[in-house]
Design a protein around this motif. Sequence first.
Motif, PDB file in Angstrom:
ATOM      1  N   SER A  29       0.835  -1.207   0.000  1.00 23.35           N
ATOM      2  CA  SER A  29       0.000   0.000   0.000  1.00 23.35           C
ATOM      3  C   SER A  29       0.868   1.255   0.000  1.00 23.35           C
ATOM      4  O   SER A  29       0.552   2.236  -0.672  1.00 23.35           O
ATOM      5  N   TRP A  33       0.892   4.009  -3.006  1.00 23.95           N
ATOM      6  CA  TRP A  33       0.608   5.388  -2.602  1.00 23.95           C
ATOM      7  C   TRP A  33       1.690   6.339  -3.112  1.00 23.95           C
ATOM      8  O   TRP A  33       1.405   7.445  -3.550  1.00 23.95           O
ATOM      9  N   GLN A  34       2.939   5.887  -3.072  1.00 20.89           N
ATOM     10  CA  GLN A  34       4.057   6.721  -3.515  1.00 20.89           C
ATOM     11  C   GLN A  34       4.122   6.843  -5.033  1.00 20.89           C
ATOM     12  O   GLN A  34       4.474   7.898  -5.549  1.00 20.89           O
ATOM     13  N   LEU A  39      -4.254   9.880  -5.964  1.00 19.78           N
ATOM     14  CA  LEU A  39      -4.987   8.944  -5.103  1.00 19.78           C
ATOM     15  C   LEU A  39      -5.351   9.637  -3.798  1.00 19.78           C
ATOM     16  O   LEU A  39      -4.659  10.540  -3.354  1.00 19.78           O
ATOM     17  N   ASN A  40      -6.435   9.167  -3.174  1.00 18.56           N
ATOM     18  CA  ASN A  40      -6.697   9.578  -1.805  1.00 18.56           C
ATOM     19  C   ASN A  40      -6.834   8.372  -0.879  1.00 18.56           C
ATOM     20  O   ASN A  40      -7.055   8.533   0.316  1.00 18.56           O
ATOM     21  N   TRP A  41      -6.678   7.151  -1.436  1.00 21.58           N
ATOM     22  CA  TRP A  41      -6.695   5.941  -0.611  1.00 21.58           C
ATOM     23  C   TRP A  41      -6.135   4.793  -1.423  1.00 21.58           C
ATOM     24  O   TRP A  41      -6.456   4.627  -2.602  1.00 21.58           O
ATOM     25  N   ALA A  42      -5.291   3.987  -0.799  1.00 15.50           N
ATOM     26  CA  ALA A  42      -4.759   2.785  -1.432  1.00 15.50           C
ATOM     27  C   ALA A  42      -4.547   1.751  -0.339  1.00 15.50           C
ATOM     28  O   ALA A  42      -3.806   2.001   0.610  1.00 15.50           O
ATOM     29  N   GLN A  58      -2.964   3.202   3.027  1.00 19.37           N
ATOM     30  CA  GLN A  58      -2.449   4.572   3.082  1.00 19.37           C
ATOM     31  C   GLN A  58      -3.614   5.496   2.741  1.00 19.37           C
ATOM     32  O   GLN A  58      -4.374   5.213   1.816  1.00 19.37           O
ATOM     33  N   GLY A  59      -3.763   6.571   3.481  1.00 19.90           N
ATOM     34  CA  GLY A  59      -4.834   7.520   3.214  1.00 19.90           C
ATOM     35  C   GLY A  59      -5.603   7.838   4.480  1.00 19.90           C
ATOM     36  O   GLY A  59      -5.160   7.548   5.584  1.00 19.90           O
ATOM     37  N   ILE A 121      -8.370   0.984  -4.472  1.00 14.21           N
ATOM     38  CA  ILE A 121      -7.688   2.255  -4.704  1.00 14.21           C
ATOM     39  C   ILE A 121      -8.731   3.293  -5.107  1.00 14.21           C
ATOM     40  O   ILE A 121      -9.540   3.055  -5.997  1.00 14.21           O
ATOM     41  N   SER A 123      -9.648   7.575  -5.905  1.00 12.16           N
ATOM     42  CA  SER A 123      -9.097   8.837  -6.394  1.00 12.16           C
ATOM     43  C   SER A 123     -10.130   9.950  -6.250  1.00 12.16           C
ATOM     44  O   SER A 123     -11.330   9.704  -6.405  1.00 12.16           O
TER      45      SER A 123
END
Length: 151
Positions: A29, A33-34, A39-42, A58-59, A121, A123
């Motif tokens: 994750s 994310w990197q 994205l706003n969530w992964a 992540q998020g 994921i 966005s």
Amino acid sequence: MIDYRLLKEQMDALTGTQSRPVPNLANASALLWQILPDLNWAGFYLMEDGALYLGPFQGKTACIRIPLGQGVCGTAAQKDQVLRVYDVHEFEGHIACDSASNSEIVLPIHDGDDVIGVLDIDSPLVGRFSEEDEEGLKEIVRVLEKNCIWK
């Protein structure tokens, strides 16, 4: 343009020496994310007692439990199919964990023939995920399926 071939190599190197799912999914994750823009969530939801439960991500904070057949994640897991949603507000039954999410892609994760979780994921952009993203992320899921011992 995302180089999914390179991302797959990075994911394999990151997760190939450790078979435990939680550390591998945590690093996966973080890597997604990197690398993936906009994205706003992964992260991941894992199957337990017939529902999906929040895994490494992540998020922003997220829904903890998603019943099968509900929302994009629960539907993807129940139908065992990738769901690439152009506009989540047009997806009947969408669960809005983050009101800033506008598009989503969810890919089932397997242990043999069993769905044991999903890669989710989100966005803030409508239409963020393309067919190229879907194909590249399928390869990422295959790496995780191969590198983790799920049970």
